[in-house]
Scaffold this motif. Structure first.
Motif, mmCIF file in Angstrom:
data_model
loop_
_atom_site.group_PDB
_atom_site.id
_atom_site.type_symbol
_atom_site.label_atom_id
_atom_site.label_comp_id
_atom_site.label_asym_id
_atom_site.label_seq_id
_atom_site.Cartn_x
_atom_site.Cartn_y
_atom_site.Cartn_z
ATOM 1 N N ASP A 81 45.308 39.862 46.080
ATOM 2 C CA ASP A 81 44.975 39.112 44.646
ATOM 3 C C ASP A 81 44.870 37.669 44.827
ATOM 4 O O ASP A 81 45.160 37.078 45.875
ATOM 5 C CB ASP A 81 46.694 38.962 44.191
ATOM 6 C CG ASP A 81 46.984 40.444 43.694
ATOM 7 O OD1 ASP A 81 46.103 41.142 43.393
ATOM 8 O OD2 ASP A 81 48.345 40.581 43.801
ATOM 9 N N ALA A 82 43.713 37.300 44.238
ATOM 10 C CA ALA A 82 43.186 35.933 44.386
ATOM 11 C C ALA A 82 43.443 35.227 43.146
ATOM 12 O O ALA A 82 43.567 35.914 41.795
ATOM 13 C CB ALA A 82 41.590 35.811 44.692
ATOM 14 N N ALA A 83 43.605 33.830 43.017
ATOM 15 C CA ALA A 83 43.979 33.120 42.001
ATOM 16 C C ALA A 83 42.566 33.078 41.217
ATOM 17 O O ALA A 83 41.379 33.096 41.549
ATOM 18 C CB ALA A 83 44.192 31.831 42.477
ATOM 19 N N ARG A 84 42.976 33.129 39.926
ATOM 20 C CA ARG A 84 41.850 32.904 38.897
ATOM 21 C C ARG A 84 41.438 31.769 38.392
ATOM 22 O O ARG A 84 42.262 30.760 38.209
ATOM 23 C CB ARG A 84 42.079 33.578 37.685
ATOM 24 C CG ARG A 84 42.608 35.266 37.923
ATOM 25 C CD ARG A 84 41.382 36.223 38.170
ATOM 26 N NE ARG A 84 41.699 37.417 38.604
ATOM 27 C CZ ARG A 84 41.770 38.133 39.770
ATOM 28 N NH1 ARG A 84 41.167 37.280 40.837
ATOM 29 N NH2 ARG A 84 42.002 39.223 39.955
ATOM 30 N N PHE A 85 40.071 31.235 38.460
ATOM 31 C CA PHE A 85 39.589 29.936 37.795
ATOM 32 C C PHE A 85 38.864 30.055 36.650
ATOM 33 O O PHE A 85 38.066 30.783 36.652
ATOM 34 C CB PHE A 85 38.773 28.966 39.194
ATOM 35 C CG PHE A 85 39.804 28.902 40.455
ATOM 36 C CD1 PHE A 85 40.836 27.983 40.277
ATOM 37 C CD2 PHE A 85 40.109 30.000 41.352
ATOM 38 C CE1 PHE A 85 41.576 27.506 41.444
ATOM 39 C CE2 PHE A 85 40.987 29.663 42.498
ATOM 40 C CZ PHE A 85 41.625 28.495 42.371
ATOM 41 N N SER A 86 38.846 28.870 36.014
ATOM 42 C CA SER A 86 38.086 28.813 34.890
ATOM 43 C C SER A 86 36.600 28.595 34.924
ATOM 44 O O SER A 86 35.665 28.976 34.204
ATOM 45 C CB SER A 86 38.579 27.794 33.761
ATOM 46 O OG SER A 86 38.766 26.544 34.401
ATOM 47 N N SER A 87 36.284 28.134 36.233
ATOM 48 C CA SER A 87 34.776 27.824 36.509
ATOM 49 C C SER A 87 34.712 27.805 38.078
ATOM 50 O O SER A 87 35.781 27.826 38.800
ATOM 51 C CB SER A 87 34.206 26.412 35.991
ATOM 52 O OG SER A 87 34.991 25.378 36.662
ATOM 53 N N GLY A 89 33.433 25.619 39.823
ATOM 54 C CA GLY A 89 33.727 23.977 40.348
ATOM 55 C C GLY A 89 35.053 23.979 40.716
ATOM 56 O O GLY A 89 35.465 23.336 41.708
ATOM 57 N N TRP A 90 35.740 24.530 39.765
ATOM 58 C CA TRP A 90 37.343 24.464 39.959
ATOM 59 C C TRP A 90 37.603 25.139 40.976
ATOM 60 O O TRP A 90 38.773 25.081 42.023
ATOM 61 C CB TRP A 90 38.244 24.788 38.904
ATOM 62 C CG TRP A 90 38.431 23.832 37.696
ATOM 63 C CD1 TRP A 90 37.798 23.774 36.356
ATOM 64 C CD2 TRP A 90 38.712 22.606 37.995
ATOM 65 N NE1 TRP A 90 38.022 22.887 35.642
ATOM 66 C CE2 TRP A 90 38.482 21.806 36.637
ATOM 67 C CE3 TRP A 90 39.544 21.875 38.951
ATOM 68 C CZ2 TRP A 90 39.401 20.707 36.305
ATOM 69 C CZ3 TRP A 90 39.993 20.629 38.540
ATOM 70 C CH2 TRP A 90 39.497 20.015 37.202
ATOM 71 N N GLN A 91 37.221 26.399 41.371
ATOM 72 C CA GLN A 91 37.419 27.314 42.509
ATOM 73 C C GLN A 91 37.038 26.583 43.817
ATOM 74 O O GLN A 91 37.773 26.470 44.751
ATOM 75 C CB GLN A 91 36.646 28.667 42.214
ATOM 76 C CG GLN A 91 37.041 29.334 43.618
ATOM 77 C CD GLN A 91 36.259 30.826 43.336
ATOM 78 O OE1 GLN A 91 35.216 30.904 42.691
ATOM 79 N NE2 GLN A 91 36.757 31.844 44.010
ATOM 80 N N THR A 92 35.855 25.987 43.776
ATOM 81 C CA THR A 92 35.498 25.184 44.938
ATOM 82 C C THR A 92 36.442 24.138 45.465
ATOM 83 O O THR A 92 36.651 23.830 46.521
ATOM 84 C CB THR A 92 33.922 24.721 44.436
ATOM 85 O OG1 THR A 92 33.004 25.739 44.422
ATOM 86 C CG2 THR A 92 33.414 23.821 45.799
#
Length: 135
Positions: A81-87, A89-92
């Protein structure tokens, strides 16, 4: 994470103190006080520290930190399972901030190996053996 402010603030503060303390102990693997206890310490001050007293906890800590962060690294490659990000950019940004933590375990293991080889290398001979030297 605890939801109560009265629990979460001491939790985060305590976790910060523990991680900083462990990080500072890692310096003992590369500094002289990791081989000889500082003179100001009661009972053990000035005495040589058994190498196993540093190598065993450092190895366990390095392996533990590596195991702790492994699921996060694997999730980056689609395993688990990976965390979900809204974009993106936030993931990076999250990955940049998390990456140093993931390096802690492997780096402690490297430092532990260097400590082990430094403490267990054969004694260096500083004299001439008496044999002839070809020019």
């Amino acid at each position: 994470m605890p939801s109560s402010l009265w629990v979460s603030v001491p939790y985060v503060f305590g976790l910060s103190l523990i991680t900083e303390g462990l990080a500072l102990l890692s310096f003992g693997l590369v500094r002289g006080w990791g081989e000889v206890a500082p003179a100001w310490l009661p009972f053990i001050g000035g005495k040589r520290i058994a190498s196993s007293a540093a190598i065993i906890p450092a190895t366990l800590g390095g392996l533990g930190a590596t195991a702790f962060w492994a699921p996060v690294l694997l999730s980056w490659f689609g395993v688990g399972d990976a965390a979900r990000f809204s974009s993106a950019g936030w993931q990076t940004l999250a990955r940049i901030c998390i990456a140093p933590g993931m390096l802690w375990g492997p780096l402690v293991l490297v430092l532990t190996y260097a400590y082990y080889t430094r403490r267990h290398r054969p004694a260096q001979h500083h004299g001439h053996s008496g044999g002839s030297v070809a020019a």
